[in-house]
Design a protein around this motif. Sequence first.
Motif, mmCIF file in Angstrom:
data_model
loop_
_atom_site.group_PDB
_atom_site.id
_atom_site.type_symbol
_atom_site.label_atom_id
_atom_site.label_comp_id
_atom_site.label_asym_id
_atom_site.label_seq_id
_atom_site.Cartn_x
_atom_site.Cartn_y
_atom_site.Cartn_z
ATOM 1 N N LEU A 1 31.444 51.758 25.062
ATOM 2 C CA LEU A 1 31.048 52.430 26.298
ATOM 3 C C LEU A 1 31.067 51.424 27.438
ATOM 4 O O LEU A 1 30.505 50.328 27.322
ATOM 5 N N VAL A 2 31.714 51.786 28.536
ATOM 6 C CA VAL A 2 31.780 50.941 29.726
ATOM 7 C C VAL A 2 30.981 51.624 30.823
ATOM 8 O O VAL A 2 31.365 52.689 31.311
ATOM 9 N N VAL A 3 29.852 51.045 31.206
ATOM 10 C CA VAL A 3 29.023 51.660 32.237
ATOM 11 C C VAL A 3 29.286 50.959 33.571
ATOM 12 O O VAL A 3 29.214 49.742 33.676
ATOM 13 N N THR A 4 29.632 51.747 34.571
ATOM 14 C CA THR A 4 29.917 51.226 35.910
ATOM 15 C C THR A 4 28.615 51.143 36.691
ATOM 16 O O THR A 4 27.878 52.125 36.797
ATOM 17 N N VAL A 5 28.322 49.970 37.275
ATOM 18 C CA VAL A 5 27.017 49.745 37.901
ATOM 19 C C VAL A 5 27.106 49.412 39.386
ATOM 20 O O VAL A 5 26.089 49.081 40.002
ATOM 21 N N ASP A 6 28.295 49.503 39.983
ATOM 22 C CA ASP A 6 28.418 49.130 41.399
ATOM 23 C C ASP A 6 28.672 50.347 42.290
ATOM 24 O O ASP A 6 29.424 50.302 43.243
ATOM 25 N N LEU A 7 27.993 51.460 41.959
ATOM 26 C CA LEU A 7 28.163 52.687 42.734
ATOM 27 C C LEU A 7 26.822 53.235 43.210
ATOM 28 O O LEU A 7 26.608 54.450 43.233
ATOM 29 N N ALA A 8 25.906 52.349 43.610
ATOM 30 C CA ALA A 8 24.633 52.833 44.142
ATOM 31 C C ALA A 8 24.868 53.722 45.364
ATOM 32 O O ALA A 8 24.164 54.720 45.575
ATOM 33 N N ARG A 9 25.821 53.342 46.179
ATOM 34 C CA ARG A 9 26.306 54.171 47.280
ATOM 35 C C ARG A 9 27.832 54.132 47.235
ATOM 36 O O ARG A 9 28.423 53.117 46.865
ATOM 37 N N LEU A 10 28.449 55.220 47.635
ATOM 38 C CA LEU A 10 29.907 55.294 47.588
ATOM 39 C C LEU A 10 30.492 54.686 48.852
ATOM 40 O O LEU A 10 30.175 55.104 49.970
ATOM 41 N N GLY A 11 31.343 53.661 48.686
ATOM 42 C CA GLY A 11 31.997 53.040 49.826
ATOM 43 C C GLY A 11 32.952 54.003 50.513
ATOM 44 O O GLY A 11 33.614 54.809 49.854
ATOM 45 N N ARG B 1 29.150 49.709 21.085
ATOM 46 C CA ARG B 1 29.272 48.554 21.972
ATOM 47 C C ARG B 1 29.094 48.981 23.419
ATOM 48 O O ARG B 1 29.608 50.012 23.839
ATOM 49 N N LEU B 2 28.373 48.160 24.179
ATOM 50 C CA LEU B 2 28.074 48.479 25.568
ATOM 51 C C LEU B 2 28.605 47.380 26.480
ATOM 52 O O LEU B 2 28.198 46.222 26.370
ATOM 53 N N PHE B 3 29.537 47.753 27.339
ATOM 54 C CA PHE B 3 30.064 46.851 28.354
ATOM 55 C C PHE B 3 29.518 47.280 29.711
ATOM 56 O O PHE B 3 29.393 48.479 29.985
ATOM 57 N N ILE B 4 29.212 46.320 30.572
ATOM 58 C CA ILE B 4 28.727 46.599 31.906
ATOM 59 C C ILE B 4 29.796 46.154 32.906
ATOM 60 O O ILE B 4 30.233 45.006 32.891
ATOM 61 N N LYS B 5 30.236 47.071 33.766
ATOM 62 C CA LYS B 5 31.345 46.827 34.689
ATOM 63 C C LYS B 5 30.863 46.815 36.128
ATOM 64 O O LYS B 5 30.219 47.764 36.580
ATOM 65 N N GLY B 6 31.187 45.735 36.830
ATOM 66 C CA GLY B 6 30.799 45.619 38.230
ATOM 67 C C GLY B 6 29.973 44.390 38.526
ATOM 68 O O GLY B 6 29.376 44.271 39.604
ATOM 69 N N VAL B 7 29.937 43.429 37.606
ATOM 70 C CA VAL B 7 29.160 42.198 37.794
ATOM 71 C C VAL B 7 29.973 41.207 38.611
ATOM 72 O O VAL B 7 31.113 40.894 38.267
ATOM 73 N N MET B 8 29.376 40.702 39.684
ATOM 74 C CA MET B 8 30.046 39.734 40.563
ATOM 75 C C MET B 8 29.149 38.552 40.900
ATOM 76 O O MET B 8 29.472 37.754 41.785
ATOM 77 N N ASP B 9 28.024 38.434 40.210
ATOM 78 C CA ASP B 9 27.050 37.397 40.540
ATOM 79 C C ASP B 9 26.517 36.784 39.250
ATOM 80 O O ASP B 9 26.237 37.500 38.275
ATOM 81 N N ALA B 10 26.361 35.465 39.252
ATOM 82 C CA ALA B 10 25.913 34.769 38.045
ATOM 83 C C ALA B 10 24.517 35.204 37.620
ATOM 84 O O ALA B 10 24.229 35.339 36.422
ATOM 85 N N ASP B 11 23.621 35.428 38.585
ATOM 86 C CA ASP B 11 22.274 35.873 38.231
ATOM 87 C C ASP B 11 22.298 37.250 37.584
ATOM 88 O O ASP B 11 21.546 37.520 36.642
ATOM 89 N N ASP B 12 23.161 38.134 38.078
ATOM 90 C CA ASP B 12 23.296 39.450 37.448
ATOM 91 C C ASP B 12 23.870 39.323 36.044
ATOM 92 O O ASP B 12 23.490 40.083 35.140
ATOM 93 N N ALA B 13 24.776 38.386 35.852
ATOM 94 C CA ALA B 13 25.338 38.167 34.520
ATOM 95 C C ALA B 13 24.248 37.732 33.543
ATOM 96 O O ALA B 13 24.216 38.174 32.385
#
Length: 394
Positions: free
Chosen positions: A157-167, A255-267
């Motif tokens: 499963l790939v969960v997208t996490v960078d859509l709090a607001r739609l660009g 298996r769980l993948f998280i998609k949309g990580v761009m920051d080391a602290d978030d990683a």
Amino acid sequence: MSKFIEPATAEDYRELARRRLPRQIFDYLDGGSYQELTRFNNESAFAAIRLRQRVLTDVSSIDLSCQRAGQPFALPIALGPVGLAGLMARRGEVQAHRAAASKGISFCASTVSLCSVEEIARAHPQRPPWFQLYLMKDRDYVKRLLQRASDSGVETLVVTVDLARLGSRYRDIRNGFDGPQSLAKRWARIKDIASHPGWVWDVAVKGKPLVFGNLSEAVPDASSLPDFKQWVDGQFDASVNWQTLGWLRQQWQGRLFIKGVMDADDAKRAVACDVDGIIVSNHGGRQLDSVAPSITKLAEIRKVVDEQTKTPPEIWLDGGVRSGLDVAKAMALGADGCLLGRAWAFALAARGERGVRELLARLENELTVAMALMGVTRLSELGTDNLDSWEHNL
């Protein structure tokens, strides 16, 4: 480019897709948010990375195979989730899944694919697809989607996490693809579609039903894509947080993948949530414009993840990958694999399943040649030693 020239690159397939698709659909696929700076910088950042050429090494046997997400991969590439891919070719997600599985790699079905996860999985049951999930406000429907995916054989499963607001995507607004529909806009869209009869026959007529297959239960009276829009737009959940991800981890046993990580602290926080994979991604430049290109954040995230645990999750790169050389650069900077997005969708729009197969074969050849001329024979040998002054270039 003449229509009789054989496409050789992702850009060639993009041009063929531009000619074949109605403009509103091509721009939906090709465009990014706002001024599209990140959308284009994702690609240009790869050009700034220099490979280190080595000679007189026995490279007569190059091995691109690897084990990823619990499956054997013929090469370290997967087809990432692309919404509305079924508008690019007739039952487009099914064609793409078949092409990927025939090549020994995985296809990730989008929540907003036209074909349902069940239809996609049936197309090649020997290699079930991955499934991409949006954490919608309706958590009961999320649970039902997870059950449907599991029943279809999905293990990742790939969960997208960078859509709090739609660009905002200005091309879509200009084309009337998003927002209120005036009479003039509707007429312009009709003329645009009617001027592409090949697409109309292949997709609009023979590719029905043109609905979101995974959401048909949520909007049972819908008969066309606009019927789904109000429900989908109202389901983006700005309250999603790390606790929500913890809830999802409890719901999903695979298996769980998280998609949309761009920051080391978030990683770091993702590792603490027991994810199996982290996808470094800025959503292809379709969300936050002026954010860094994905490839420029990869090495830092790889470093902090490896420092945090002895059994780190897989790290995948998404954004701007257009060639086998790009894959080699990403692997050298610490990626376990690369997701293709627009590249495979362009090939699908241009030539259907055949186009995706051709593109994957060319990427495989490019990666093989790159590794040979860098003097390495296995993916595990790729590292920053194979790059020339990459930190300065980035």
